[in-house]
Design a protein around this motif. Structure first.
Motif, PDB file in Angstrom:
ATOM      1  N   LEU A   7      40.805   9.224  32.444  1.00  0.00           N
ATOM      2  CA  LEU A   7      42.076   9.545  33.096  1.00  0.00           C
ATOM      3  C   LEU A   7      42.830   8.268  33.455  1.00  0.00           C
ATOM      4  O   LEU A   7      42.284   7.351  34.077  1.00  0.00           O
ATOM      5  CB  LEU A   7      41.821  10.372  34.352  1.00  0.00           C
ATOM      6  N   VAL A   8      44.123   8.251  33.109  1.00  0.00           N
ATOM      7  CA  VAL A   8      44.926   7.030  33.139  1.00  0.00           C
ATOM      8  C   VAL A   8      46.262   7.301  33.830  1.00  0.00           C
ATOM      9  O   VAL A   8      46.813   8.400  33.751  1.00  0.00           O
ATOM     10  CB  VAL A   8      45.172   6.541  31.686  1.00  0.00           C
ATOM     11  N   ILE A   9      46.772   6.272  34.511  1.00  0.00           N
ATOM     12  CA  ILE A   9      48.165   6.237  34.953  1.00  0.00           C
ATOM     13  C   ILE A   9      48.885   5.187  34.115  1.00  0.00           C
ATOM     14  O   ILE A   9      48.384   4.064  33.947  1.00  0.00           O
ATOM     15  CB  ILE A   9      48.276   5.920  36.453  1.00  0.00           C
ATOM     16  N   ASN A  10      50.052   5.532  33.603  1.00  0.00           N
ATOM     17  CA  ASN A  10      50.749   4.720  32.611  1.00  0.00           C
ATOM     18  C   ASN A  10      52.114   4.296  33.158  1.00  0.00           C
ATOM     19  O   ASN A  10      52.842   5.112  33.716  1.00  0.00           O
ATOM     20  CB  ASN A  10      50.932   5.572  31.343  1.00  0.00           C
ATOM     21  N   ASP A  11      52.459   2.996  33.000  1.00  0.00           N
ATOM     22  CA  ASP A  11      53.769   2.550  33.478  1.00  0.00           C
ATOM     23  C   ASP A  11      54.239   1.343  32.689  1.00  0.00           C
ATOM     24  O   ASP A  11      53.524   0.822  31.832  1.00  0.00           O
ATOM     25  CB  ASP A  11      53.726   2.251  34.981  1.00  0.00           C
TER      26      ASP A  11
END
Length: 370
Positions: A204-208
């Motif tokens: 699970l990843v947060i992307n920015d």
């Protein structure tokens, strides 16, 4: 982070088995020499290489299929896994394009990254209205359950939240998007927990985006991203990694090597791995020769990856497309400018699928990182 995400869902009829001729991906059209594949270069360093793609483009363009089969180990659905493509109108679902891309990937031994469960700009208007009017988390739960119960066993890595960081210079805070206004700043924790419930084994990843340069905005964004990661990890939120988009821009001056190194190390220090998720290069101006333009794009790519790939925790590199023929940056070029200067040349292949200097920069830096 592309304007393509704002388009309404495109209906693509479901297909049966992909009939890809044997050996189709072995050669590149118009290439005077056959370069080593980018996937093999990445594997030599224990990483993966991939690109964003659309199933309809792959079906229609044999040369694109050849390039993808030759160079990619991972595909990212460019637009069709976003909420406004899956459910443009409430209760009317369009899973066929994602199913098609997964069928192509399965039959050719490729993996798929899940992009993205939540992005404010790709949330359908009806869902935004309901969130703000009802403040009912069940809407989010139902969306996560629908998507992850369908794809969570086949897609092992998910950009759960896309672009949560504020863009204002000096702001070390979260974007005041629809999710924030409806559910408060802890919508991020709730979304990550929701994703883990439905995809317990997924990465699970947060992307920015917007971390590469020395201007006040990028500096503030680096600080905000690290602060968010530290907060989530301290609270034992199920966050396994982060995605850095890497939409490079030649108009923004030199890459802030030290700032980028410091951010990357800080993220690694809290136990996260990193994926370069949307790499491409926006040209500043097209007044130079094609050779010079391609070299500037390649040099910027090399400068960026020299920093990032020095860290073994960077697990993969994904470009936002493979060819200038299918690039969101090309779509942004005014028709009159395009008629005289051509397309933005910020991806590994040109419109005719000849590998450019950026291809060799990718190959060299991926191999040098071993």
């Amino acid at each position: 982070m592309t304007g393509l995400a704002l388009a309404p869902a495109l209906a693509v009829a479901p297909h049966g088995a992909w009939a890809v001729p044997e050996g189709e991906g072995a050669a590149l059209p118009h290439a005077s020499t056959t370069p080593p594949s980018l996937s093999s270069a990445a594997r030599s360093g224990g990483r993966y290489f991939g690109a964003a793609a659309r199933a309809d483009h792959l079906r229609e363009d044999k040369a694109l299929r050849a390039a993808v089969l030759r160079d990619c180990e991972v595909l990212t659905p460019e637009i069709h896994l976003k909420w406004n493509s899956l459910e443009w109108r409430k209760g009317q679902f369009n899973f066929a394009p994602v199913d098609d891309l997964l069928a192509f990937s399965d039959q050719n031994g490729l993996s798929v990254r899940g992009h993205t469960l939540l992005w404010d700009q790709s949330t359908p208007d009806w869902a935004k209205r309901e969130m703000l009017e009802q403040r009912d988390w069940r809407l989010m739960s139902e969306h996560f359950a629908r998507v992850l119960n369908r794809y969570g066993a086949r897609i092992k890595e998910w950009d759960v939240i896309n672009e949560p960081i504020d863009t204002e210079a000096g702001a070390r805070t979260l974007r005041r998007n629809t999710f924030f206004r409806a559910f408060g700043p802890t919508y991020i924790e709730r979304a990550m927990e929701e994703a883990r419930t439905h995809a317990p084994k997924a990465h699970l990843v947060i992307n920015d985006y917007g971390f590469e340069y020395g201007n006040p905005v990028d500096k503030a964004r680096r600080q905000a991203f690290v602060a968010l990661a530290r907060r989530l990890r301290a609270a034992d939120v199920p966050l396994d990694g982060v995605g850095v988009q890497a939409h490079l821009d030649l108009s923004k001056g030199p890459i802030d090597t030290v700032g980028l190194q410091d951010m990357t190390k800080a993220l690694i220090d809290v136990g996260l791995d990193i994926t370069v998720t949307e790499l491409d290069v926006k040209e500043a101006e097209a007044g130079h020769s094609t050779t010079a333009r391609d070299q500037m794009v390649a040099d910027e790519t090399r400068r960026y990856l020299d920093v990032m790939l020095a860290f073994p925790e960077v697990r993969g590199v994904v470009t936002w497309g493979l060819t200038d023929k299918f690039s969101w940056l090309t779509e942004q070029v005014d028709a009159r400018v395009r008629a005289t200067q051509g397309v933005n040349r910020g991806l590994p292949y040109d419109e005719a699928y000849s590998p450019k200097a950026m291809y060799w920069a990718l190959s060299d830096t991926l191999r040098a990182s071993t």
